[in-house]
Scaffold this motif. Sequence first.
Motif, PDB file in Angstrom:
ATOM      1  N   ASP A 122      42.335  86.913 -15.981  1.00  0.00           N
ATOM      2  CA  ASP A 122      43.189  86.564 -14.848  1.00  0.00           C
ATOM      3  C   ASP A 122      43.764  85.160 -15.010  1.00  0.00           C
ATOM      4  O   ASP A 122      43.023  84.190 -15.191  1.00  0.00           O
ATOM      5  CB  ASP A 122      42.379  86.655 -13.561  1.00  0.00           C
ATOM      6  CG  ASP A 122      43.238  86.605 -12.311  1.00  0.00           C
ATOM      7  OD1 ASP A 122      44.431  86.264 -12.412  1.00  0.00           O
ATOM      8  OD2 ASP A 122      42.711  86.903 -11.228  1.00  0.00           O
ATOM      9  N   GLN A 124      46.411  84.264 -12.757  1.00  0.00           N
ATOM     10  CA  GLN A 124      47.205  84.097 -11.536  1.00  0.00           C
ATOM     11  C   GLN A 124      47.032  82.745 -10.872  1.00  0.00           C
ATOM     12  O   GLN A 124      47.967  82.217 -10.266  1.00  0.00           O
ATOM     13  CB  GLN A 124      46.856  85.188 -10.523  1.00  0.00           C
ATOM     14  CG  GLN A 124      47.333  86.551 -10.949  1.00  0.00           C
ATOM     15  CD  GLN A 124      47.029  87.572  -9.891  1.00  0.00           C
ATOM     16  OE1 GLN A 124      47.762  87.653  -8.917  1.00  0.00           O
ATOM     17  NE2 GLN A 124      45.941  88.315 -10.066  1.00  0.00           N
ATOM     18  N   ASP A 125      45.828  82.172 -10.936  1.00  0.00           N
ATOM     19  CA  ASP A 125      45.555  80.912 -10.254  1.00  0.00           C
ATOM     20  C   ASP A 125      46.036  79.682 -11.018  1.00  0.00           C
ATOM     21  O   ASP A 125      45.909  78.561 -10.520  1.00  0.00           O
ATOM     22  CB  ASP A 125      44.057  80.779  -9.974  1.00  0.00           C
ATOM     23  CG  ASP A 125      43.576  81.803  -8.953  1.00  0.00           C
ATOM     24  OD1 ASP A 125      44.422  82.322  -8.185  1.00  0.00           O
ATOM     25  OD2 ASP A 125      42.374  82.109  -8.939  1.00  0.00           O
ATOM     26  N   LEU A 126      46.577  79.886 -12.216  1.00  0.00           N
ATOM     27  CA  LEU A 126      47.078  78.751 -12.987  1.00  0.00           C
ATOM     28  C   LEU A 126      48.394  78.258 -12.401  1.00  0.00           C
ATOM     29  O   LEU A 126      49.022  78.931 -11.583  1.00  0.00           O
ATOM     30  CB  LEU A 126      47.251  79.151 -14.453  1.00  0.00           C
ATOM     31  CG  LEU A 126      45.961  79.546 -15.188  1.00  0.00           C
ATOM     32  CD1 LEU A 126      46.276  79.998 -16.598  1.00  0.00           C
ATOM     33  CD2 LEU A 126      44.964  78.402 -15.192  1.00  0.00           C
ATOM     34  N   ARG A 127      48.809  77.087 -12.840  1.00  0.00           N
ATOM     35  CA  ARG A 127      50.028  76.456 -12.333  1.00  0.00           C
ATOM     36  C   ARG A 127      51.263  77.321 -12.630  1.00  0.00           C
ATOM     37  O   ARG A 127      51.409  77.865 -13.725  1.00  0.00           O
ATOM     38  CB  ARG A 127      50.177  75.087 -12.985  1.00  0.00           C
ATOM     39  CG  ARG A 127      51.164  74.172 -12.325  1.00  0.00           C
ATOM     40  CD  ARG A 127      50.987  72.729 -12.770  1.00  0.00           C
ATOM     41  NE  ARG A 127      50.774  72.591 -14.187  1.00  0.00           N
ATOM     42  CZ  ARG A 127      51.619  71.983 -15.014  1.00  0.00           C
ATOM     43  NH1 ARG A 127      52.716  71.434 -14.557  1.00  0.00           N
ATOM     44  NH2 ARG A 127      51.345  71.893 -16.291  1.00  0.00           N
ATOM     45  N   ARG A 147      52.991  81.743 -15.639  1.00  0.00           N
ATOM     46  CA  ARG A 147      52.000  80.684 -15.456  1.00  0.00           C
ATOM     47  C   ARG A 147      51.920  79.820 -16.703  1.00  0.00           C
ATOM     48  O   ARG A 147      52.208  80.261 -17.813  1.00  0.00           O
ATOM     49  CB  ARG A 147      50.612  81.277 -15.166  1.00  0.00           C
ATOM     50  CG  ARG A 147      50.527  82.061 -13.873  1.00  0.00           C
ATOM     51  CD  ARG A 147      50.768  81.159 -12.664  1.00  0.00           C
ATOM     52  NE  ARG A 147      50.627  81.863 -11.405  1.00  0.00           N
ATOM     53  CZ  ARG A 147      51.620  82.425 -10.726  1.00  0.00           C
ATOM     54  NH1 ARG A 147      52.849  82.377 -11.193  1.00  0.00           N
ATOM     55  NH2 ARG A 147      51.394  83.037  -9.579  1.00  0.00           N
ATOM     56  N   ARG A 153      42.150  77.321 -22.744  1.00  0.00           N
ATOM     57  CA  ARG A 153      41.776  78.682 -22.351  1.00  0.00           C
ATOM     58  C   ARG A 153      41.709  79.634 -23.545  1.00  0.00           C
ATOM     59  O   ARG A 153      41.222  80.748 -23.431  1.00  0.00           O
ATOM     60  CB  ARG A 153      42.775  79.249 -21.336  1.00  0.00           C
ATOM     61  CG  ARG A 153      42.799  78.568 -19.992  1.00  0.00           C
ATOM     62  CD  ARG A 153      41.643  78.968 -19.079  1.00  0.00           C
ATOM     63  NE  ARG A 153      41.600  80.361 -18.717  1.00  0.00           N
ATOM     64  CZ  ARG A 153      42.039  80.889 -17.577  1.00  0.00           C
ATOM     65  NH1 ARG A 153      42.580  80.102 -16.666  1.00  0.00           N
ATOM     66  NH2 ARG A 153      41.942  82.158 -17.343  1.00  0.00           N
TER      67      ARG A 153
END
Length: 172
Positions: A122, A124-127, A147, A153
């Motif tokens: 996942d 999605q929470d990255l900038r 993103r 990562r």
Amino acid sequence: MDIETGEETSHYLHSTLRERIVEHVFVGDALRWLWQHRVTDVEVLRSEFDAGGYDLVMSYRKIVRHIQFKTMMVNGKAASIKASLKLMEKPSGCIIWIIVTPELVLQSYLWLGGPPGQPLPDIQDLRVAKHTKANAEGKKAEWPDHRIVPRGRFDELGSLGEVLERLFGPLK
């Protein structure tokens, strides 16, 4: 060669060509490696248009991998890449960041992906990424379905064999 900086200008002036060459070299090297290891039932499919966040599909037996390629020059300073969220929708999406020499020799690989049969981790929470080109006012708009994925990562892989095992699991 740029006279002022001493850098090879063709790498950024012709970056699309460079990336296409690297993709072809990767496919050729991968198929040759697989052939040498008696794996001959691999399929390679090219994306005509990058609407799904991937450049290439490779399949082996029941494993289907949607692959996004990124490239960087040896000693490159890139700390991140931009990736489409759509790649997470694929059953086994992954990103292979290939480090190349000025002569386009594939030197090493960075890997982001799950085990065979698992989706891309996942992101999605990255900038949120911004478009590379600015609008008429000189502002770069947000690219909501992309993103920024930091280099940290990715797993570093040293050989093509390691990449192919990440893609398909043990090859026997």
